[in-house]
Design an enzyme around this catalytic site. Sequence first.
Site, PDB file in Angstrom:
ATOM      1  N   ASP A  78      -6.515  -8.187 -10.236  1.00 52.02           N
ATOM      2  CA  ASP A  78      -5.352  -7.800  -9.450  1.00 52.02           C
ATOM      3  C   ASP A  78      -4.322  -8.931  -9.613  1.00 52.02           C
ATOM      4  OD1 ASP A  78      -3.682  -6.366  -7.785  1.00 52.02           O
ATOM      5  OD2 ASP A  78      -5.112  -6.209  -6.136  1.00 52.02           O
ATOM      6  N   LYS A  91      -9.374   1.007  -9.531  1.00 49.96           N
ATOM      7  CA  LYS A  91      -9.091  -0.140  -8.678  1.00 49.96           C
ATOM      8  C   LYS A  91      -9.367   0.233  -7.214  1.00 49.96           C
ATOM      9  CE  LYS A  91      -4.067   0.575  -8.216  1.00 49.96           C
ATOM     10  NZ  LYS A  91      -2.752   0.117  -8.666  1.00 49.96           N
ATOM     11  N   HIS A  92      -9.659  -0.728  -6.366  1.00 56.06           N
ATOM     12  CA  HIS A  92      -9.731  -2.169  -6.539  1.00 56.06           C
ATOM     13  C   HIS A  92     -11.197  -2.557  -6.372  1.00 56.06           C
ATOM     14  CE1 HIS A  92      -5.791  -1.047  -4.810  1.00 56.06           C
ATOM     15  NE2 HIS A  92      -5.284  -2.004  -5.568  1.00 56.06           N
ATOM     16  N   HIS A 141      -2.875  -8.872  -0.348  1.00 54.57           N
ATOM     17  CA  HIS A 141      -1.650  -9.552  -0.765  1.00 54.57           C
ATOM     18  C   HIS A 141      -1.401 -10.787   0.100  1.00 54.57           C
ATOM     19  CE1 HIS A 141      -1.050  -5.413  -2.208  1.00 54.57           C
ATOM     20  NE2 HIS A 141      -0.364  -5.963  -3.184  1.00 54.57           N
ATOM     21  N   ARG A 176       6.074   3.247  -9.399  1.00 49.28           N
ATOM     22  CA  ARG A 176       7.127   2.384  -9.941  1.00 49.28           C
ATOM     23  C   ARG A 176       8.295   3.190 -10.524  1.00 49.28           C
ATOM     24  NH1 ARG A 176       4.983  -0.817  -6.799  1.00 49.28           N
ATOM     25  NH2 ARG A 176       3.274  -2.140  -7.477  1.00 49.28           N
ATOM     26  N   ASP A 215       2.097   0.353 -12.289  1.00 52.22           N
ATOM     27  CA  ASP A 215       1.361   0.978 -11.185  1.00 52.22           C
ATOM     28  C   ASP A 215       2.016   2.320 -10.875  1.00 52.22           C
ATOM     29  OD1 ASP A 215      -0.586  -1.168 -10.115  1.00 52.22           O
ATOM     30  OD2 ASP A 215       1.293  -2.259 -10.247  1.00 52.22           O
ATOM     31  N   ARG A 264      -3.112   6.064  -0.631  1.00 50.65           N
ATOM     32  CA  ARG A 264      -3.413   5.767  -2.036  1.00 50.65           C
ATOM     33  C   ARG A 264      -4.851   6.172  -2.370  1.00 50.65           C
ATOM     34  NH1 ARG A 264      -2.232  -0.477  -2.411  1.00 50.65           N
ATOM     35  NH2 ARG A 264      -2.382  -0.118  -4.680  1.00 50.65           N
TER      36      ARG A 264
END
Length: 552
Positions: A331, A246-247, A259, A156, A148, A216
């Site tokens: 995901d 995404k998403h 999440h 990351r 990601d 984002r």
Amino acid sequence: MLVVAGCGDSPEPPRPTPSSGSPGGSTSPAPAGPANRAAELIASLDDADLAGQVLMPYAYGSSATDVSAGSAAGNRKLAGVATPAEMIAKYRLGGLILVGFSADDPTKANQATTNVDDPKQVRELTAGLQVAREKLPGGAAPLLIGTDQEYGVVTRIRDGVTMLPSAMAAGAAADPARTEKAWSVAGRELAALGINVDFAPDADVLRARSSVIGSRSYGADPKVAADQVAAAVRGLQGAGVSATLKHFPGHGNTGGDSHEDLPRLEQDRAELDRTDLAPFAAGIAAGADLVMSAHLDVRAVDPGTAGTFSRKLLTDVLRGQLGFKGVLVTDGMNMAPAKKYPPGEAAVRALNAGNDLILMPPDIGAAHGGIVTAVKDGTLPRARLVEAATRVLTLALSRADRTAPDIATLGSGEHQQAARALATAAVTQFRGACGPVSGPVSVSASNGREATRKLLVDALRAAGVRVVERGGTVVHLVGYGDGSADLRADATVTVAMDTPYVLAEARSKRLLATYSSSPASMAGLADVLAGKAKPTGRSPVPVPGLPATSCG
């Protein structure tokens, strides 16, 4: 990009081409394309091989073969083996995701470990993973290695690479050419690290206050977001790295966090089509290789069913209405809505809904075994598994035989300039005089953001601004998760380095946003404060009581 449309489509045989030096016009077969090569490989694989092709777990450890005792223990719990290489061998994996997190990361809840330290380590890790993959049946296809790398709060790999500004910053700049150039830089650097799939760009249209999506997203305007998403796809894939939208079908119209639970999308179907699906349609038209399904309850399409498990949403809307023919990846299956079912059942449900690649299963053995068992008992048609594995292998083979850029290209002057140009164009002013600040200047930052404060201090000095420890014109920085309590009453200038909503409560004479705390964003801000650049950005989201720009 050639992809397989479905298991019912017969691959077209290679057409003969004239032999370059043969008299009499004799012919020789053209090299088989990725789809034909994938079909040939699929024919040689058994059910266990096919099940492995559709799994993309994470692993513990910064090396493919040499891990710490703690990482070995984590891998044994996750997969029953000690190392990432053993994981690939045991489950015949088609992919692996590199994970990691930072303090401001809204996705850190499902990032159990980190694989990324520095560019040299990442490159050695990815090379080791590919060596493990080459030993498998179907090893002619490279391992899909994803991460990601969205830039902004979800990034990351941070050390030693060019840090682009966030998606929201690009939305504020609203210049697709700059975005495409910057994302081409991202693609070249990821390819140099041995990463061939980026789980970016974020195609969510931000209509709700969301801490999990926020900066984002490219913003609240579907047209701006669509243009930016398409540009990012072109940049990444032109550099040899597969992009992921995404998403799906859009996480921006809810403040919920998938999440933690299953957020509900309450908009009607017309609004979903008009607003949320627009960036996905644009990204698909730009050739995006992957789409990521979301753990969302899409009430207008399949109420009560998580999108990850909804055939109506994934097969009928994404494949049918939008015409997507690439790889559909879930995901993280270690997120709460997916963990409603045991790992094997969840994987089978996701495949039956139309997903091709199962991301981050919480128990790899259970997911793999569940798929194999479901094929045997008929609850997962083998044709559906073959279709999914064929798409995955076709994508992998399309990334084969590419020479990775030299790792020395990371952070080059050319790359830094592309990031800085985009970041500078993003700087937005909401209130105050539009010229340079009067010096001397002091800089403060909320919540221990000392590293970012120092970046701005150094950039201001490089731009010729006198900076003092305290007093003078006070420039105060706020970032991800900050609220009114983090503002400074005596600041002359307040700068939002994430979503700009907090500026509605600031009392400073001058309000600015960079939407990002990257080095490029601080350099662009310094140029604006020094009067060397104009704040040409426009807020991509509405801020109560403030205009989109006060320097139009």
